[in-house]
Design a protein around this motif. Sequence first.
Motif, PDB file in Angstrom:
ATOM      1  N   SER A 130      -4.678   6.491  -0.402  1.00  0.00           N
ATOM      2  CA  SER A 130      -3.894   5.254  -0.411  1.00  0.00           C
ATOM      3  C   SER A 130      -4.166   4.476  -1.683  1.00  0.00           C
ATOM      4  CB  SER A 130      -4.219   4.404   0.820  1.00  0.00           C
ATOM      5  OG  SER A 130      -5.551   3.932   0.755  1.00  0.00           O
ATOM      6  N   TRP A 143       5.902   5.741   1.209  1.00  0.00           N
ATOM      7  CA  TRP A 143       5.530   4.520   1.950  1.00  0.00           C
ATOM      8  C   TRP A 143       5.943   4.765   3.387  1.00  0.00           C
ATOM      9  CZ3 TRP A 143       7.453   1.038   5.342  1.00  0.00           C
ATOM     10  CH2 TRP A 143       6.727  -0.137   5.536  1.00  0.00           C
ATOM     11  N   ARG A 166       0.863  -1.174   0.000  1.00  0.00           N
ATOM     12  CA  ARG A 166       0.000   0.000   0.000  1.00  0.00           C
ATOM     13  C   ARG A 166       0.907   1.234   0.000  1.00  0.00           C
ATOM     14  NH1 ARG A 166      -2.521  -1.428   4.126  1.00  0.00           N
ATOM     15  NH2 ARG A 166      -4.371  -2.391   3.164  1.00  0.00           N
ATOM     16  N   CYS A 175       0.751   2.492   5.911  1.00  0.00           N
ATOM     17  CA  CYS A 175       0.731   1.572   4.769  1.00  0.00           C
ATOM     18  C   CYS A 175       0.622   0.116   5.193  1.00  0.00           C
ATOM     19  CB  CYS A 175       1.966   1.786   3.904  1.00  0.00           C
ATOM     20  SG  CYS A 175       1.972   3.410   3.096  1.00  0.00           S
TER      21      CYS A 175
END
Length: 587
Positions: free
Chosen positions: A29, A86, A8, A91
Motif C-alpha cells: 500500500s 484502488w 491509499r 484502501c
Amino acid sequence: MLSKTEIRILDLLPSSGLNNSDAPIQCRSRVVPFPTDIDFETLSYVWGTVQDVINISVDGNDVPITTNLAAVLKRIRLVGEIRTVWVDQLCINQQDEEEKANQVALMGRIYSTTSQCLIWLGEIGQDISLSDAQTGLDFIYYVSEGKRKQEGTSELSVSVDFDSVEALRGPMRALDSIGLKYNPWWARMWTLQEAVLPPKACVLWGQLSIQWETIVSAASRWISLPYDPVIYAYYDTLYNIFSQVRGLVFAKENRQGPLDTAFRWSFRGASNPLDKVYGLIGLFPPGTFPRARACDYGLSPATLYAMFTADLIEHHQSLHPIALRYLRNLPQSTPELPRWAFDLAVSGPQFAFTLDGGDYGWYLMSTYDCYNACGATTIDWSRFRYDQTLNALELTGCMLDSIAVAGPRPRGEEPDTSNLSRAGVARMIQDWYQIAEEFYQNQPRHESIYDTNSWPESFWKGLLANIKLDSDSFSEGPATSEDIALAKEFVRTGSRNETYYSMFANLVHRKMIITKTGLLGFGPHHAEVGDQVWILPGGKMPFVLRPSEGQSLSTNELLFIGSSYVDGIMEGEAMELVEPAIDIVLR
C-alpha cells in the motif's frame, strides 16, 4: 489516518511465475496526495458477506478480505508486473469512522480520475459452460456492431447461428446469470457511481471480459431494433441487462437531476443504510448536498434521509421531494423517519398497493409539475430551515380547510395481499360515489363557499386527477370529457379502457376525501377525518397535514400526511381564499 487530501493505493504484486490461481495474493500500500499523477485502476464489485473471508498479505501483514474480492484480485493480477488499483475494502480503514467519512466523500473524484474501472460480475457459474458464456458475450458484440467478431479475435469464440432460438438457449442462459435478476452487482447502490463516473470500464466475468462501451452500444441498438423473433424470445434476459445499462448511460450524460436519480435508483441496496445517500453524492458537483456531503457515519438513517430531502428541496427550489408518497409500515421503512422525508431504505416492496398487478411507481414523480396549486407564490427561503435536533422541517403554509369525509382505504382482494382487481376498484369507486352523494345531500348550502351541485364533475375529474396518462405514467395533457366518459364506463362495466392507467395510477396512491366546505378530492390512503388541507407556498399540489396531538396552537407543529388532488384549487384558485402564510413545523 488519511487526511482529506490523501488516498491509499494498492500495488498488486505479480504471481512470481507460479500458477496464478494458486499463488498467494501479495500487495503493498502507498499513501499519496490526491489528486495524484499516478495511474491507478478502480474495482467495482459486490463485497459478499464479512463472514466469508480469506487472508492476503498487505505490507507483510495478514489482512482479511472477502472471498469475492480475493477472486477478482487473482483474476486481474499480472504475471510479470505490478498492477496499481484502488479498492475500497483495502484502501479505506473500515474501522476508522473519521477516515471512512473523509474517503467516502472523495470516492466520486476517485472514480472520475481512475484510468479504468474493472467491473467484476463474479465467476462463471458451475452449471454454465465456458463456451456458452463466451458466446453470450459474442452475442452482445453482435448486437453492438450488427456483425460477428472477426475470425480469431477470441480463441473461445465458436460458430453459433445467432438466428436460431435453440442455438442461443445455452448462451442466453449464461447471460441471464449476470443480469439484474440473478447478479447482485446491478442492485448495489455503490456500483451506480462506479459504473457512471470512470472514463473507461471493462467488465470481467471469470476469465472472460468485454468492454463496457460494447455493452453500452448494444443496449443503444437493442432498443431500436426491428422485431426479431430470436431476440424477442430472449427479451427478458436482454432487458435485465440492457435496460440497466441504458439507465446508467442516462445518469452519465447528466439527463437526471438529483431527485430523479435518487428516486430511480433507490431500489439498489447497501449494507449500511447510510450508503443509500452517500453512494449518490459523488454523481453530482460539490455543494449539491451541503448537509449530507459530510458523509457522517454517526448519523441515524432517519436523520440522514431527512437532511438529504432538505438538500433536494433547496437544490431543486421545489417541494416536489416531499410530494412523493411516504410509505409507512413496510418491512424496510426507516424507524423514526419524519413523514415528509424521502425514505431511501424502502427498496424491496416499494408500494403498499398494486392495481391489476401494476404499482405505478413513477406517478407522483412524473405528475407533480402538472399543477400549480400555490399560484404565483414561492418558497419563503428566509423561513425555510431543517432542524436537525428535532428532525423537522420549518417553512410557511396556509391552512385551507379540514377533511370531513375520508373514504375507505383500498384493500387487497385476498388476505395479506396488496393487489386490487379491476372489479374491486369499480366497486370501491361506486362506494365512494354513494358516500359523496350522501354528504352533499346533507350539506347545508349556506355553509359552503363552493358550488356543491358540481360535485359529480369534481368526483370524476378527481378519479383521473384531471390528467390523461400514457402507459408509463407520464401526462399526455388534461383529462377531456371523453376521458371522463370512459371512466364512467369503466366503473359501470369493469372493462379496461383508455383511462385505465390514469385512474389506477391515481388510486394506487390516493382515496376520496371531502372537506367541510365541500371541496372534493383524492388524498393519501392514510388521510383521516380532521386532517387539514394546506397550501404551501411554492408547492404545486395541496398537502394534507395533521395537527400534532398535545401541541399548543402557537407551535403550529403538524404531521405530514401527503400530497393530494383537490378539484377546483389546483391552479392557484385557493390563494384568494386563504389567510396569509404562517410559520409551521412539519414532523
